[in-house]
Motif scaffolding. Structure first.
Motif, PDB file in Angstrom:
ATOM      1  N   ARG A   1      11.643   0.887   4.021  1.00 45.67           N
ATOM      2  CA  ARG A   1      11.177   2.228   3.667  1.00 45.67           C
ATOM      3  C   ARG A   1      11.841   3.249   4.598  1.00 45.67           C
ATOM      4  O   ARG A   1      11.834   3.104   5.814  1.00 45.67           O
ATOM      5  CB  ARG A   1       9.664   2.309   3.810  1.00 45.67           C
ATOM      6  CG  ARG A   1       9.104   3.710   3.550  1.00 45.67           C
ATOM      7  CD  ARG A   1       7.644   3.821   3.917  1.00 45.67           C
ATOM      8  NE  ARG A   1       7.257   5.204   4.126  1.00 45.67           N
ATOM      9  CZ  ARG A   1       6.325   5.608   4.973  1.00 45.67           C
ATOM     10  NH1 ARG A   1       5.658   4.730   5.697  1.00 45.67           N
ATOM     11  NH2 ARG A   1       6.052   6.890   5.089  1.00 45.67           N
TER      12      ARG A   1
ATOM     13  N   GLY B   1      -1.469   3.552  -3.142  1.00 46.48           N
ATOM     14  CA  GLY B   1      -1.744   2.310  -2.434  1.00 46.48           C
ATOM     15  C   GLY B   1      -1.313   1.074  -3.182  1.00 46.48           C
ATOM     16  O   GLY B   1      -1.976   0.029  -3.111  1.00 46.48           O
TER      17      GLY B   1
ATOM     18  N   SER C   1       0.813  -1.226   0.000  1.00 51.06           N
ATOM     19  CA  SER C   1       0.000   0.000   0.000  1.00 51.06           C
ATOM     20  C   SER C   1       0.844   1.271   0.000  1.00 51.06           C
ATOM     21  O   SER C   1       0.578   2.216   0.751  1.00 51.06           O
ATOM     22  CB  SER C   1      -0.942   0.015   1.221  1.00 51.06           C
ATOM     23  OG  SER C   1      -1.759  -1.130   1.235  1.00 51.06           O
ATOM     24  N   ILE C   2       1.858   1.321  -0.880  1.00 51.20           N
ATOM     25  CA  ILE C   2       2.716   2.505  -0.883  1.00 51.20           C
ATOM     26  C   ILE C   2       2.091   3.645  -1.684  1.00 51.20           C
ATOM     27  O   ILE C   2       1.375   3.441  -2.663  1.00 51.20           O
ATOM     28  CB  ILE C   2       4.124   2.205  -1.414  1.00 51.20           C
ATOM     29  CG1 ILE C   2       4.106   1.673  -2.849  1.00 51.20           C
ATOM     30  CG2 ILE C   2       4.866   1.251  -0.486  1.00 51.20           C
ATOM     31  CD1 ILE C   2       5.489   1.592  -3.484  1.00 51.20           C
ATOM     32  N   GLU C   3       2.374   4.847  -1.219  1.00 50.30           N
ATOM     33  CA  GLU C   3       1.994   6.072  -1.910  1.00 50.30           C
ATOM     34  C   GLU C   3       3.268   6.882  -2.112  1.00 50.30           C
ATOM     35  O   GLU C   3       3.981   7.168  -1.151  1.00 50.30           O
ATOM     36  CB  GLU C   3       0.975   6.864  -1.095  1.00 50.30           C
ATOM     37  CG  GLU C   3      -0.325   6.104  -0.850  1.00 50.30           C
ATOM     38  CD  GLU C   3      -1.348   6.916  -0.070  1.00 50.30           C
ATOM     39  OE1 GLU C   3      -1.050   8.102   0.237  1.00 50.30           O
ATOM     40  OE2 GLU C   3      -2.417   6.387   0.226  1.00 50.30           O
ATOM     41  N   THR C   4       3.534   7.239  -3.367  1.00 54.52           N
ATOM     42  CA  THR C   4       4.772   7.938  -3.688  1.00 54.52           C
ATOM     43  C   THR C   4       4.458   9.167  -4.521  1.00 54.52           C
ATOM     44  O   THR C   4       3.627   9.116  -5.432  1.00 54.52           O
ATOM     45  CB  THR C   4       5.738   7.015  -4.449  1.00 54.52           C
ATOM     46  OG1 THR C   4       5.988   5.844  -3.672  1.00 54.52           O
ATOM     47  CG2 THR C   4       7.065   7.716  -4.726  1.00 54.52           C
TER      48      THR C   4
ATOM     49  N   ARG D   1       5.692   8.087   0.767  1.00 49.87           N
ATOM     50  CA  ARG D   1       5.254   8.880   1.925  1.00 49.87           C
ATOM     51  C   ARG D   1       4.333   8.067   2.832  1.00 49.87           C
ATOM     52  O   ARG D   1       4.048   8.481   3.965  1.00 49.87           O
ATOM     53  CB  ARG D   1       4.535  10.140   1.457  1.00 49.87           C
ATOM     54  CG  ARG D   1       3.160   9.907   0.841  1.00 49.87           C
ATOM     55  CD  ARG D   1       2.457  11.200   0.493  1.00 49.87           C
ATOM     56  NE  ARG D   1       1.086  10.958   0.061  1.00 49.87           N
ATOM     57  CZ  ARG D   1       0.268  11.917  -0.366  1.00 49.87           C
ATOM     58  NH1 ARG D   1       0.715  13.173  -0.442  1.00 49.87           N
ATOM     59  NH2 ARG D   1      -0.971  11.636  -0.729  1.00 49.87           N
ATOM     60  N   ALA D   2       3.868   6.918   2.340  1.00 51.39           N
ATOM     61  CA  ALA D   2       3.005   6.046   3.151  1.00 51.39           C
ATOM     62  C   ALA D   2       3.168   4.620   2.652  1.00 51.39           C
ATOM     63  O   ALA D   2       3.623   4.375   1.538  1.00 51.39           O
ATOM     64  CB  ALA D   2       1.539   6.477   3.048  1.00 51.39           C
ATOM     65  N   GLY D   3       2.785   3.662   3.504  1.00 51.72           N
ATOM     66  CA  GLY D   3       2.882   2.257   3.163  1.00 51.72           C
ATOM     67  C   GLY D   3       4.176   1.649   3.677  1.00 51.72           C
ATOM     68  O   GLY D   3       4.937   2.287   4.415  1.00 51.72           O
ATOM     69  N   ASN D   4       4.419   0.405   3.286  1.00 44.41           N
ATOM     70  CA  ASN D   4       5.580  -0.335   3.766  1.00 44.41           C
ATOM     71  C   ASN D   4       6.308  -1.007   2.609  1.00 44.41           C
ATOM     72  O   ASN D   4       5.680  -1.465   1.654  1.00 44.41           O
ATOM     73  CB  ASN D   4       5.171  -1.408   4.773  1.00 44.41           C
ATOM     74  CG  ASN D   4       4.455  -0.831   5.977  1.00 44.41           C
ATOM     75  OD1 ASN D   4       3.217  -0.818   6.020  1.00 44.41           O
ATOM     76  ND2 ASN D   4       5.212  -0.343   6.938  1.00 44.41           N
TER      77      ASN D   4
ATOM     78  N   GLN E   1       1.219  13.176  -7.007  1.00 43.44           N
ATOM     79  CA  GLN E   1       1.211  11.799  -6.530  1.00 43.44           C
ATOM     80  C   GLN E   1       1.168  10.846  -7.715  1.00 43.44           C
ATOM     81  O   GLN E   1       0.394  11.026  -8.657  1.00 43.44           O
ATOM     82  CB  GLN E   1       0.012  11.538  -5.617  1.00 43.44           C
ATOM     83  CG  GLN E   1       0.032  10.146  -4.987  1.00 43.44           C
ATOM     84  CD  GLN E   1      -0.969   9.999  -3.858  1.00 43.44           C
ATOM     85  OE1 GLN E   1      -1.560  10.971  -3.405  1.00 43.44           O
ATOM     86  NE2 GLN E   1      -1.170   8.771  -3.398  1.00 43.44           N
TER      87      GLN E   1
END
Length: 244
Positions: A77, A30, A17-20, A65-68, A26
């Motif tokens: 990360r 996810g 669920s990564i957000e980059t 910026r989010a997720g693993n 963006q």
């Protein structure tokens, strides 16, 4: 090396669920994917859909910026790119990015390491056996090579790190047909050796022949994943998301 097949086996790489973003733009929303030890996985999608950003996110070049992002169970990360590479991920980047002012031999030995403490590690001699052209061009500077030779060198350089996971971004993009065939033969050999691989390419026929599983991404999201058999059986899927 035997491939992990248990449903409970820990993935070698798990992107969750990564957000980059690049600044305020963006790119990934996810996105998730996983690779088991000894597995070859293909990442596919049209241009501009986030494939290279996924690679950059895994490698720490553009931190999500989010997720693993977990490699062999370890959260990576936020780690700098050189630390992620040292953990055992070898990258063949889009555009090859070889060292232009080093010789072919220097490009290969500069990054050499035995990440796996293998009894049968990649050596200069084995890279020369894999790509004889690199042996012939050993004293040439990197910027004196053709595009195909540079791609061979980029693959050889990554293999010389003896990576636990090899990532190839646009494995055969822009190469002559004979060179493409040589690269696909190389990937088939790596699969037979049990090398874990994440490969990005547009050639569905060859990917379906050698990859275990496939992910298709569309506008920064994973929209489908499945086996080669499932991919071949769904031509409408290929047309919708890959333009084939």
């Amino acid at each position: 090396m035997a491939k992990e097949t248990s449903a409970d086996a820990m993935p070698l790489l798990e992107v969750d669920s990564i957000e980059t973003c690049y600044g305020l733009s963006q790119v990934l929303f996810g996105l998730s994917l996983s690779i088991q030890k000894g597995e070859m996985v293909a990442l596919m999608g049209r241009n501009g859909m986030g494939k290279t950003t996924t690679v950059r996110s895994i490698m720490g070049l553009t931190a999500p910026r989010a997720g693993n992002v977990r490699f062999d169970g370890r959260e990576v990360r936020g780690l700098p790119a050189f630390r992620i590479a040292q953990l055992g991920i070898g990258l063949v980047p889009e555009g090859r990015q070889i060292f232009p002012n080093l010789t072919v031999r220097e490009n290969l030995v500069a990054a050499s390491a035995n990440r796996l403490s293998s009894d049968d590690p990649w050596t200069l001699e084995k890279i020369h056996a894999l790509f004889p052209r690199l042996a012939e061009r050993g004293n040439n500077m990197g910027n004196q090579l053709s595009g195909g030779e540079q791609q061979m060198l980029a693959i050889g350089r990554a293999l010389m790190t003896n990576p636990r996971l090899l990532i190839l971004d646009e494995a055969t993009e822009g190469l002559a047909p004979l060179i493409r065939e040589e690269i696909w033969n190389c990937l088939s050999m790596l699969k037979a050796r049990g090398q874990s691989v994440l490969v990005i390419d547009k050639n569905v026929e060859n990917l379906a022949r050698i990859a275990d599983r496939h992910y298709i991404i569309e506008r920064g999201r994973s929209v489908w994943n499945g086996t080669s058999e499932q991919l071949v059986a769904e031509p409408d899927l290929q047309h919708r998301y890959l333009g084939i």
